[in-house]
Scaffold this active site. Structure first.
Site, PDB file in Angstrom:
ATOM      1  N   ASN A   1      54.432  62.109-102.784  1.00  0.00           N
ATOM      2  CA  ASN A   1      54.279  62.562-100.951  1.00  0.00           C
ATOM      3  C   ASN A   1      55.816  62.632-100.739  1.00  0.00           C
ATOM      4  O   ASN A   1      56.211  61.427-100.130  1.00  0.00           O
ATOM      5  CB  ASN A   1      53.660  61.427-100.486  1.00  0.00           C
ATOM      6  CG  ASN A   1      53.875  61.954 -99.203  1.00  0.00           C
ATOM      7  OD1 ASN A   1      54.352  62.619 -98.526  1.00  0.00           O
ATOM      8  ND2 ASN A   1      52.862  60.732 -97.811  1.00  0.00           N
TER       9      ASN A   1
ATOM     10  N   LYS B   1      57.374  63.912 -97.581  1.00  0.00           N
ATOM     11  CA  LYS B   1      57.451  63.410 -96.246  1.00  0.00           C
ATOM     12  C   LYS B   1      58.359  64.044 -95.835  1.00  0.00           C
ATOM     13  O   LYS B   1      58.359  65.144 -96.338  1.00  0.00           O
ATOM     14  CB  LYS B   1      57.890  61.981 -96.125  1.00  0.00           C
ATOM     15  CG  LYS B   1      56.514  60.709 -96.741  1.00  0.00           C
ATOM     16  CD  LYS B   1      56.355  59.731 -95.973  1.00  0.00           C
ATOM     17  CE  LYS B   1      55.531  58.546 -97.049  1.00  0.00           C
ATOM     18  NZ  LYS B   1      54.705  56.934 -96.482  1.00  0.00           N
TER      19      LYS B   1
ATOM     20  N   GLU C   1      50.706  58.202 -91.828  1.00  0.00           N
ATOM     21  CA  GLU C   1      51.177  58.180 -90.806  1.00  0.00           C
ATOM     22  C   GLU C   1      50.789  58.948 -89.782  1.00  0.00           C
ATOM     23  O   GLU C   1      51.186  59.257 -88.291  1.00  0.00           O
ATOM     24  CB  GLU C   1      52.956  59.039 -91.133  1.00  0.00           C
ATOM     25  CG  GLU C   1      53.738  57.697 -91.952  1.00  0.00           C
ATOM     26  CD  GLU C   1      54.408  57.324 -93.371  1.00  0.00           C
ATOM     27  OE1 GLU C   1      54.323  59.278 -93.338  1.00  0.00           O
ATOM     28  OE2 GLU C   1      54.291  57.012 -93.763  1.00  0.00           O
TER      29      GLU C   1
ATOM     30  N   GLY D   1      55.547  52.006 -97.388  1.00  0.00           N
ATOM     31  CA  GLY D   1      57.348  51.757 -96.986  1.00  0.00           C
ATOM     32  C   GLY D   1      57.932  50.531 -96.951  1.00  0.00           C
ATOM     33  O   GLY D   1      58.991  50.688 -96.257  1.00  0.00           O
TER      34      GLY D   1
ATOM     35  N   GLY E   1      58.625  56.877-101.117  1.00  0.00           N
ATOM     36  CA  GLY E   1      59.832  56.846-101.322  1.00  0.00           C
ATOM     37  C   GLY E   1      60.435  56.486-102.588  1.00  0.00           C
ATOM     38  O   GLY E   1      61.445  57.604-103.200  1.00  0.00           O
TER      39      GLY E   1
HETATM   40  P1  PGA Z   1      55.482  54.613-100.200  1.00  0.00           P
HETATM   41  O1  PGA Z   1      54.516  55.123 -99.505  1.00  0.00           O
HETATM   42  O2  PGA Z   1      55.776  54.621-101.538  1.00  0.00           O
HETATM   43  O3  PGA Z   1      57.118  54.837 -99.514  1.00  0.00           O
HETATM   44  O4  PGA Z   1      55.108  53.523-100.091  1.00  0.00           O
HETATM   45  C1  PGA Z   1      53.522  55.844 -99.938  1.00  0.00           C
HETATM   46  C2  PGA Z   1      52.664  56.955 -99.294  1.00  0.00           C
HETATM   47  O5  PGA Z   1      52.328  56.727 -97.681  1.00  0.00           O
HETATM   48  O6  PGA Z   1      52.024  57.865 -99.295  1.00  0.00           O
END
Ligand code: PGA
Length: 255
Positions: A12, A14, A100, A176, A238
């Site tokens: 992902n 984002k 989110e 995150g 990330g």
């Molecule tokens: P992260 O995000 O691996 O940066 O914690 C995961 C996600 O929101 O899908």
């Protein structure tokens, strides 16, 4: 890793990557991972890079996903993108109800369920996210919250659609933050989700559904998390923005 269900690892991205950066990343990923068939690999770039990434991955085993879509088919919805438009770009998956979006755009379970149904109607495979906040976990509400999200966000699916839906369990406090659920915490919630699907659709459907874990998945913790019996993959934020860490996560499951 010998698993009951085929693992699915999705990145992902984002709101990151220009078109040029996105194309460069999938070029490397395809070179590193394109030939493996053990794990389903999906990348979810921002809308602006979907076309270029799809074209780049046209002959690849790596599939493309979007990060959101409208619940409507067409019409006066400024700024929205529908499922058919995504199919038009050879997109196969769509992330729905990410925490989110639940938080920033106030997406409700009812809305996520409408989007999930619209995705299936257009032949897109939804990746539906659920997860509790830290406050909810600390007040022992995890199962109540997850149960409500699973029932609400997946309402109205038939058995075949349910089997073809990926669920991503993403504890909000782990996204995150560098904090990951322990393997026990992840397995417990995954088993709870599978039980819930079983109550609604029966055991055969529940056993077929793939449930990803998400929240600070990294090469260093992926193997342990994904070796849990009810963890069928990962939704990676990330660590999916860089070729090496994303391919290391996938490769760590193949040993
Ligand atoms: P992260 O995000 O691996 O940066 O914690 C995961 C996600 O929101 O899908």
């Amino acid at each position: 890793m010998n698993k009951e269900r085929k693992l699915i690892v999705a990145g992902n991205w984002k709101m990151n990557k220009t078109v040029a950066e996105a194309v460069a990343l999938v070029e490397t990923l395809d070179r590193d991972l394109g030939a493996q068939t053990d794990v389903d690999v999906v990348v979810c770039p921002p809308f602006t890079a979907l076309d270029a990434v799809s074209v780049k991955l046209k002959n690849s085993l790596i599939k493309v996903g979007a990060q959101n879509m409208s619940e409507f088919d067409y019409g006066a919805f400024t700024g929205e993108i529908n499922a058919g438009m995504l199919r038009d770009l050879l997109v196969h998956y769509v992330i729905l109800g990410h925490s989110e979006r639940r938080e920033c755009q106030q997406e409700s379970d009812t809305l996520v369920s409408a989007k999930t149904k619209a995705a299936h109607a257009a032949g897109l495979k939804p990746i539906v996210c659920v997860g509790e906040t830290l406050t909810q976990r600390e007040s022992n509400e995890t199962e109540t919250v997850i149960g409500r999200q699973v029932e609400g966000s997946l309402a109205g699916l038939d058995a075949e659609q349910m089997k073809d839906t990926v669920i991503a369990y993403e504890p909000v406090w782990a996204i995150g933050t560098g904090k990951t659920a322990t393997t026990e915490q992840a397995q417990q919630v995954h088993a709870f989700i599978r039980g819930k699907i079983g109550e609604i659709h029966g055991n055969e459907v529940a056993q077929a559904v793939r449930i990803q874990y998400g929240g600070s998945v990294k090469p260093a913790n992926a193997q342990e998390l994904l070796s849990q019996p009810d963890v069928d993959g990962a939704l990676v934020g990330g660590a999916s923005l860089e070729d090496r860490s994303f391919s290391d996560i996938i490769n760590s499951t193949r040993n």
